[in-house]
Scaffold this motif. Structure first.
Motif, PDB file in Angstrom:
ATOM      1  N   ILE A 102      -1.396   3.546  21.005  1.00  0.00           N
ATOM      2  CA  ILE A 102      -0.982   2.783  19.827  1.00  0.00           C
ATOM      3  C   ILE A 102      -2.260   2.154  19.294  1.00  0.00           C
ATOM      4  O   ILE A 102      -3.001   1.516  20.046  1.00  0.00           O
ATOM      5  CB  ILE A 102       0.025   1.679  20.193  1.00  0.00           C
ATOM      6  CG1 ILE A 102       1.273   2.270  20.847  1.00  0.00           C
ATOM      7  CG2 ILE A 102       0.387   0.861  18.955  1.00  0.00           C
ATOM      8  CD1 ILE A 102       2.209   1.231  21.445  1.00  0.00           C
ATOM      9  N   ALA A 103      -2.540   2.332  18.010  1.00  0.00           N
ATOM     10  CA  ALA A 103      -3.794   1.829  17.451  1.00  0.00           C
ATOM     11  C   ALA A 103      -3.607   1.362  16.013  1.00  0.00           C
ATOM     12  O   ALA A 103      -2.724   1.834  15.299  1.00  0.00           O
ATOM     13  CB  ALA A 103      -4.861   2.922  17.494  1.00  0.00           C
ATOM     14  N   CYS A 104      -4.476   0.434  15.612  1.00  0.00           N
ATOM     15  CA  CYS A 104      -4.526   0.015  14.205  1.00  0.00           C
ATOM     16  C   CYS A 104      -5.158   1.127  13.391  1.00  0.00           C
ATOM     17  O   CYS A 104      -6.083   1.793  13.852  1.00  0.00           O
ATOM     18  CB  CYS A 104      -5.386  -1.235  14.049  1.00  0.00           C
ATOM     19  SG  CYS A 104      -4.601  -2.756  14.587  1.00  0.00           S
ATOM     20  N   THR A 105      -4.651   1.319  12.196  1.00  0.00           N
ATOM     21  CA  THR A 105      -5.291   2.234  11.258  1.00  0.00           C
ATOM     22  C   THR A 105      -6.294   1.421  10.435  1.00  0.00           C
ATOM     23  O   THR A 105      -6.507   0.251  10.712  1.00  0.00           O
ATOM     24  CB  THR A 105      -4.247   2.878  10.327  1.00  0.00           C
ATOM     25  OG1 THR A 105      -3.692   1.851   9.496  1.00  0.00           O
ATOM     26  CG2 THR A 105      -3.154   3.576  11.113  1.00  0.00           C
ATOM     27  N   GLU A 106      -6.865   1.992   9.423  1.00  0.00           N
ATOM     28  CA  GLU A 106      -7.793   1.257   8.553  1.00  0.00           C
ATOM     29  C   GLU A 106      -7.061   0.640   7.365  1.00  0.00           C
ATOM     30  O   GLU A 106      -7.613   0.480   6.285  1.00  0.00           O
ATOM     31  CB  GLU A 106      -8.927   2.167   8.092  1.00  0.00           C
ATOM     32  CG  GLU A 106      -9.914   2.458   9.185  1.00  0.00           C
ATOM     33  CD  GLU A 106     -10.502   1.185   9.813  1.00  0.00           C
ATOM     34  OE1 GLU A 106     -10.978   0.299   9.086  1.00  0.00           O
ATOM     35  OE2 GLU A 106     -10.462   1.084  11.055  1.00  0.00           O
ATOM     36  N   VAL A 107      -5.807   0.279   7.568  1.00  0.00           N
ATOM     37  CA  VAL A 107      -5.003  -0.399   6.558  1.00  0.00           C
ATOM     38  C   VAL A 107      -4.817  -1.823   7.013  1.00  0.00           C
ATOM     39  O   VAL A 107      -4.416  -2.052   8.154  1.00  0.00           O
ATOM     40  CB  VAL A 107      -3.636   0.307   6.389  1.00  0.00           C
ATOM     41  CG1 VAL A 107      -2.726  -0.479   5.479  1.00  0.00           C
ATOM     42  CG2 VAL A 107      -3.835   1.718   5.888  1.00  0.00           C
ATOM     43  N   PRO A 108      -5.098  -2.794   6.181  1.00  0.00           N
ATOM     44  CA  PRO A 108      -5.723  -2.680   4.869  1.00  0.00           C
ATOM     45  C   PRO A 108      -7.211  -2.352   4.988  1.00  0.00           C
ATOM     46  O   PRO A 108      -7.820  -2.596   6.030  1.00  0.00           O
ATOM     47  CB  PRO A 108      -5.521  -4.070   4.258  1.00  0.00           C
ATOM     48  CG  PRO A 108      -5.453  -4.979   5.424  1.00  0.00           C
ATOM     49  CD  PRO A 108      -4.825  -4.182   6.538  1.00  0.00           C
ATOM     50  N   PRO A 109      -7.793  -1.825   3.907  1.00  0.00           N
ATOM     51  CA  PRO A 109      -9.207  -1.447   3.946  1.00  0.00           C
ATOM     52  C   PRO A 109     -10.121  -2.639   4.248  1.00  0.00           C
ATOM     53  O   PRO A 109      -9.757  -3.790   4.023  1.00  0.00           O
ATOM     54  CB  PRO A 109      -9.474  -0.909   2.540  1.00  0.00           C
ATOM     55  CG  PRO A 109      -8.144  -0.630   1.953  1.00  0.00           C
ATOM     56  CD  PRO A 109      -7.160  -1.518   2.636  1.00  0.00           C
ATOM     57  N   ALA A 110     -11.303  -2.348   4.726  1.00  0.00           N
ATOM     58  CA  ALA A 110     -12.259  -3.364   5.160  1.00  0.00           C
ATOM     59  C   ALA A 110     -12.552  -4.415   4.092  1.00  0.00           C
ATOM     60  O   ALA A 110     -12.768  -5.565   4.414  1.00  0.00           O
ATOM     61  CB  ALA A 110     -13.550  -2.700   5.614  1.00  0.00           C
ATOM     62  N   GLU A 111     -12.549  -4.057   2.826  1.00  0.00           N
ATOM     63  CA  GLU A 111     -12.908  -5.016   1.779  1.00  0.00           C
ATOM     64  C   GLU A 111     -11.747  -5.913   1.340  1.00  0.00           C
ATOM     65  O   GLU A 111     -11.912  -6.768   0.473  1.00  0.00           O
ATOM     66  CB  GLU A 111     -13.501  -4.280   0.568  1.00  0.00           C
ATOM     67  CG  GLU A 111     -12.567  -3.323  -0.122  1.00  0.00           C
ATOM     68  CD  GLU A 111     -12.507  -1.930   0.525  1.00  0.00           C
ATOM     69  OE1 GLU A 111     -11.749  -1.093   0.014  1.00  0.00           O
ATOM     70  OE2 GLU A 111     -13.194  -1.674   1.527  1.00  0.00           O
ATOM     71  N   THR A 112     -10.571  -5.763   1.932  1.00  0.00           N
ATOM     72  CA  THR A 112      -9.406  -6.553   1.556  1.00  0.00           C
ATOM     73  C   THR A 112      -9.605  -8.023   1.942  1.00  0.00           C
ATOM     74  O   THR A 112      -9.904  -8.317   3.101  1.00  0.00           O
ATOM     75  CB  THR A 112      -8.138  -6.013   2.259  1.00  0.00           C
ATOM     76  OG1 THR A 112      -7.978  -4.632   1.936  1.00  0.00           O
ATOM     77  CG2 THR A 112      -6.901  -6.798   1.856  1.00  0.00           C
ATOM     78  N   PRO A 113      -9.434  -8.948   0.978  1.00  0.00           N
ATOM     79  CA  PRO A 113      -9.543 -10.377   1.307  1.00  0.00           C
ATOM     80  C   PRO A 113      -8.501 -10.767   2.364  1.00  0.00           C
ATOM     81  O   PRO A 113      -7.349 -10.335   2.299  1.00  0.00           O
ATOM     82  CB  PRO A 113      -9.246 -11.078  -0.022  1.00  0.00           C
ATOM     83  CG  PRO A 113      -9.515 -10.057  -1.067  1.00  0.00           C
ATOM     84  CD  PRO A 113      -9.185  -8.730  -0.442  1.00  0.00           C
TER      85      PRO A 113
END
Length: 143
Positions: A102-113
């Protein structure tokens, strides 16, 4: 498959609340590297217990405090802006074909406040995917 159930061993008493339920910190501490689980339908109680004991045998800080079950479907429903934020992968190994992560995806993207806080909230939602209301149980009760 979404209909599958995952099982994972709880290796620290600190991850078990006074009422016997798993603490959300279990998922927070493991999520950055992934949560190692077994696909319940693809293992046996005996094999699972052997792997659980091997996991804790060389670490004085770890012990087998029981296990929890998680719903793949419920994990895959965890999203942000209609994109999957937590994923489940079949990562079968030669010595454990039932292994899954089970892993985190890249959501939300890195630049998300506020990304760090948001991802912490999403990881806590993994607790909602735990069956038996997150109760930590002896593996023999789960198989």
């Amino acid at each position: 498959m979404d209909s599958e159930t995952l099982v994972t061993v709880v290796t620290s008493k600190g991850f078990v609340a006074h009422d016997g339920r798993v603490e959300p910190t279990l998922f927070e501490s493991r999520m950055s590297n992934g949560i190692s689980t077994d696909r319940k339908a693809h293992t046996t109680l005996e094999d699972y217990d052997l792997r659980a004991e091997r996991l804790v045998e060389d670490s004085p800080k770890k012990a087998n405090h029981g296990s929890i079950e998680l719903s793949v479907e419920n994990i895959r429903r965890i999203n942000h802006d209609n994109e999957r934020a937590i994923a489940v992968y079949d990562t079968g190994l030669s010595d454990n074909p039932s292994h899954a992560e089970i892993a985190c995806t890249e959501v939300p993207p890195a630049e998300t406040p506020g990304r760090k806080k948001l991802r912490a909230k999403l990881r806590k939602k993994v607790l909602d995917a735990a069956l038996h209301d997150g109760l930590v149980m002896n593996s023999s009760a789960l198989f």
